[in-house]
Design a protein around this motif. Structure first.
Motif, mmCIF file in Angstrom:
data_model
loop_
_atom_site.group_PDB
_atom_site.id
_atom_site.type_symbol
_atom_site.label_atom_id
_atom_site.label_comp_id
_atom_site.label_asym_id
_atom_site.label_seq_id
_atom_site.Cartn_x
_atom_site.Cartn_y
_atom_site.Cartn_z
ATOM 1 N N THR A 63 7.373 3.015 -5.113
ATOM 2 C CA THR A 63 5.927 3.199 -5.131
ATOM 3 C C THR A 63 5.503 4.559 -4.561
ATOM 4 O O THR A 63 4.957 5.385 -5.276
ATOM 5 C CB THR A 63 5.229 2.079 -4.357
ATOM 6 O OG1 THR A 63 5.786 2.004 -3.025
ATOM 7 C CG2 THR A 63 5.386 0.742 -5.056
ATOM 8 N N THR A 64 5.758 4.844 -3.284
ATOM 9 C CA THR A 64 5.252 6.073 -2.663
ATOM 10 C C THR A 64 6.221 7.226 -2.837
ATOM 11 O O THR A 64 7.432 7.034 -2.957
ATOM 12 C CB THR A 64 4.987 5.868 -1.157
ATOM 13 O OG1 THR A 64 6.239 5.821 -0.450
ATOM 14 C CG2 THR A 64 4.214 4.589 -0.896
ATOM 15 N N ASN A 65 5.685 8.441 -2.795
ATOM 16 C CA ASN A 65 6.565 9.600 -2.964
ATOM 17 C C ASN A 65 7.407 9.875 -1.721
ATOM 18 O O ASN A 65 8.490 10.459 -1.816
ATOM 19 C CB ASN A 65 5.775 10.847 -3.397
ATOM 20 C CG ASN A 65 4.593 11.145 -2.500
ATOM 21 O OD1 ASN A 65 4.683 11.088 -1.276
ATOM 22 N ND2 ASN A 65 3.457 11.479 -3.108
ATOM 23 N N VAL B 19 11.325 -0.696 -4.905
ATOM 24 C CA VAL B 19 11.272 -0.348 -3.485
ATOM 25 C C VAL B 19 9.835 0.043 -3.164
ATOM 26 O O VAL B 19 9.286 0.963 -3.787
ATOM 27 C CB VAL B 19 12.235 0.811 -3.155
ATOM 28 C CG1 VAL B 19 12.141 1.165 -1.667
ATOM 29 C CG2 VAL B 19 13.669 0.443 -3.526
ATOM 30 N N TYR B 20 9.232 -0.664 -2.226
ATOM 31 C CA TYR B 20 7.858 -0.346 -1.840
ATOM 32 C C TYR B 20 7.722 -0.375 -0.331
ATOM 33 O O TYR B 20 8.595 -0.867 0.386
ATOM 34 C CB TYR B 20 6.860 -1.281 -2.519
ATOM 35 C CG TYR B 20 6.866 -2.733 -2.076
ATOM 36 C CD1 TYR B 20 5.788 -3.267 -1.358
ATOM 37 C CD2 TYR B 20 7.917 -3.589 -2.407
ATOM 38 C CE1 TYR B 20 5.776 -4.607 -0.973
ATOM 39 C CE2 TYR B 20 7.903 -4.925 -2.031
ATOM 40 C CZ TYR B 20 6.839 -5.422 -1.310
ATOM 41 O OH TYR B 20 6.825 -6.741 -0.929
ATOM 42 N N ASN B 21 6.621 0.204 0.159
ATOM 43 C CA ASN B 21 6.435 0.328 1.606
ATOM 44 C C ASN B 21 6.140 -1.019 2.244
ATOM 45 O O ASN B 21 6.773 -1.447 3.192
ATOM 46 C CB ASN B 21 5.302 1.312 1.903
ATOM 47 C CG ASN B 21 5.247 1.710 3.373
ATOM 48 O OD1 ASN B 21 5.884 2.675 3.787
ATOM 49 N ND2 ASN B 21 4.511 0.970 4.187
ATOM 50 N N LEU C 66 0.175 -1.211 2.703
ATOM 51 C CA LEU C 66 -0.107 0.202 2.457
ATOM 52 C C LEU C 66 -0.597 0.437 1.036
ATOM 53 O O LEU C 66 -1.646 1.061 0.831
ATOM 54 C CB LEU C 66 1.147 1.051 2.704
ATOM 55 C CG LEU C 66 0.929 2.546 2.464
ATOM 56 C CD1 LEU C 66 0.182 3.177 3.633
ATOM 57 C CD2 LEU C 66 2.262 3.271 2.244
ATOM 58 N N GLU C 67 0.159 -0.057 0.046
ATOM 59 C CA GLU C 67 -0.176 0.193 -1.359
ATOM 60 C C GLU C 67 -1.195 -0.838 -1.827
ATOM 61 O O GLU C 67 -0.874 -1.757 -2.574
ATOM 62 C CB GLU C 67 1.080 0.125 -2.237
ATOM 63 C CG GLU C 67 2.214 1.055 -1.797
ATOM 64 C CD GLU C 67 3.285 0.339 -1.003
ATOM 65 O OE1 GLU C 67 2.919 -0.541 -0.195
ATOM 66 O OE2 GLU C 67 4.479 0.648 -1.179
ATOM 67 N N GLU C 68 -2.434 -0.672 -1.407
ATOM 68 C CA GLU C 68 -3.456 -1.698 -1.640
ATOM 69 C C GLU C 68 -3.751 -1.923 -3.115
ATOM 70 O O GLU C 68 -4.088 -3.034 -3.518
ATOM 71 C CB GLU C 68 -4.738 -1.317 -0.876
ATOM 72 C CG GLU C 68 -4.520 -1.232 0.639
ATOM 73 C CD GLU C 68 -5.734 -0.733 1.395
ATOM 74 O OE1 GLU C 68 -6.812 -1.352 1.277
ATOM 75 O OE2 GLU C 68 -5.607 0.282 2.110
ATOM 76 N N GLY C 69 -3.624 -0.878 -3.925
ATOM 77 C CA GLY C 69 -3.929 -1.012 -5.341
ATOM 78 C C GLY C 69 -2.718 -1.303 -6.210
ATOM 79 O O GLY C 69 -2.855 -1.431 -7.424
#
Length: 330
Positions: free
Chosen positions: A60-62, A108-110, A114-117
């Motif tokens: 998800t996140t960079n 893989v995500y935080n 964090l990734e609300e959307g």
């Protein structure tokens, strides 16, 4: 002379057409049963056709994407959803990215909100059978210490390099278990090499922060994002311009006044704002405080593009360490 017996007339064309379909139906039925017999064992065993088509790792996140790429190396394809300077709190996936999540061999995500959307898309991928790793949940998370989100889990673990070292180990273990065809030993070796580099970063941060006088080891940020750094290196979090752990919240005028009073009373020399977000509110608060307060940009929640000063996690953490130390050392 007796008449020659007449040969039977051929069947009318219409009759021939009626008979041929009956033979075709019989042949089609036989083919259909053969196909069903081939497919039945896979269906009965519970193996999904979609499962066989899964490929690659989707992150998800960079920031996590950079860590995963260092750990995975050339062992698997890694797709990162969030581009440079993305706000993970407000980011939303496209239809193509949602499909990539669904088809991933590993997500893989935080995690920790964090990734609300993106969370609903991650959950949908899990429901479809994709393994998913919520990294922040496995690195001994802490709670927010102040603001509207006080007492809730803090997802911003990457501001502590020691926890990033743990994250690299978690990722290596999950990749080795969930992604077909990888060399598990190579992945673990990559993770160990990356952990050594992060550990050197941590040692450098300890050295630089040690030069800051105790009375100046105070943090004011645009939102509550540096709690892990504060805990690791002995800083006091005075407050945040947005009194929340998410950029989606908004401060009231009374929030800004309260923080300005706290900044003035604590003698805070600098306010740190995310470099990818407008710093107008931070400047308004600094003016409200009526003291000489510098507004310093940091790379707090996203990497930059190449040449932007924080294209990798190591660059980002090193840059933030230097900017914090320079602003607070006096």
């Amino acid at each position: 002379m007796p008449a020659k017996p007449r040969s039977p007339l051929p069947a009318p064309a219409g009759d021939r057409r009626r008979r041929r379909p009956r033979r075709s139906v019989r042949r089609a039925g036989a083919v259909l049963w053969a196909v069903l017999l081939v497919l039945a064992p896979a269906a009965l065993s519970g193996c999904s056709a979609l499962g066989a088509e899964r490929s690659g790792i989707v992150v998800t996140t960079n920031i996590l994407g950079d860590v995963v790429r260092n750990v995975v190396g050339d062992q698997a394809e890694v797709t990162v959803l969030m581009g440079p300077n993305a706000d993970p709190h407000s980011f939303g996936v496209s239809a193509r990215q949602a499909a990539e999540l669904q088809d991933a061999e590993l997500v893989v995500y935080n995690g920790l909100g964090l990734e609300e959307g993106v969370l609903r898309n991650v959950e949908a991928a899990e429901e479809s059978g994709a393994p998913a790793l919520a990294v922040a949940e496995g690195v001994d998370p802490i709670d927010f210490s102040g603001g509207d989100t006080a007492g809730e889990p803090d997802p911003h673990f990457w501001t502590d390099p020691v926890r990033v070292e743990r994250a690299a180990g978690l990722i290596a273990g999950e990749v080795a278990e969930s992604v077909d065809g990888v060399d598990a030993e190579a992945v673990r070796a990559n993770a160990e090499d990356y952990r050594r580099r992060v550990d050197r970063l941590h040692a450098r941060a300890e050295e630089r922060f040690a030069a800051i006088p105790p009375e100046r080891r105070k943090l004011v940020t645009d939102h509550h994002v540096f709690g892990y750094l504060a805990q690791r290196y002995g800083f006091e979090v005075v407050g945040a311009v947005i009194p929340s752990g998410t950029t989606l919240a908004s401060p009231s005028s009374s929030d800004l006044k309260s923080l300005a009073d706290a900044v003035r009373e604590a003698g805070v020399p600098a306010v740190f704002a995310d470099a990818s977000e407008p710093d107008r509110l931070a400047r308004v608060m600094a003016e409200e405080a009526g003291v000489d307060v510098e507004v310093v940009p940091l790379h707090s929640e996203s990497l930059t593009a190449e040449g932007g000063g924080a294209a990798t996690y190591l660059q980002m953490a090193r840059s933030n360490t230097d900017d914090i130390a320079d602003a607070l050392s006096g």
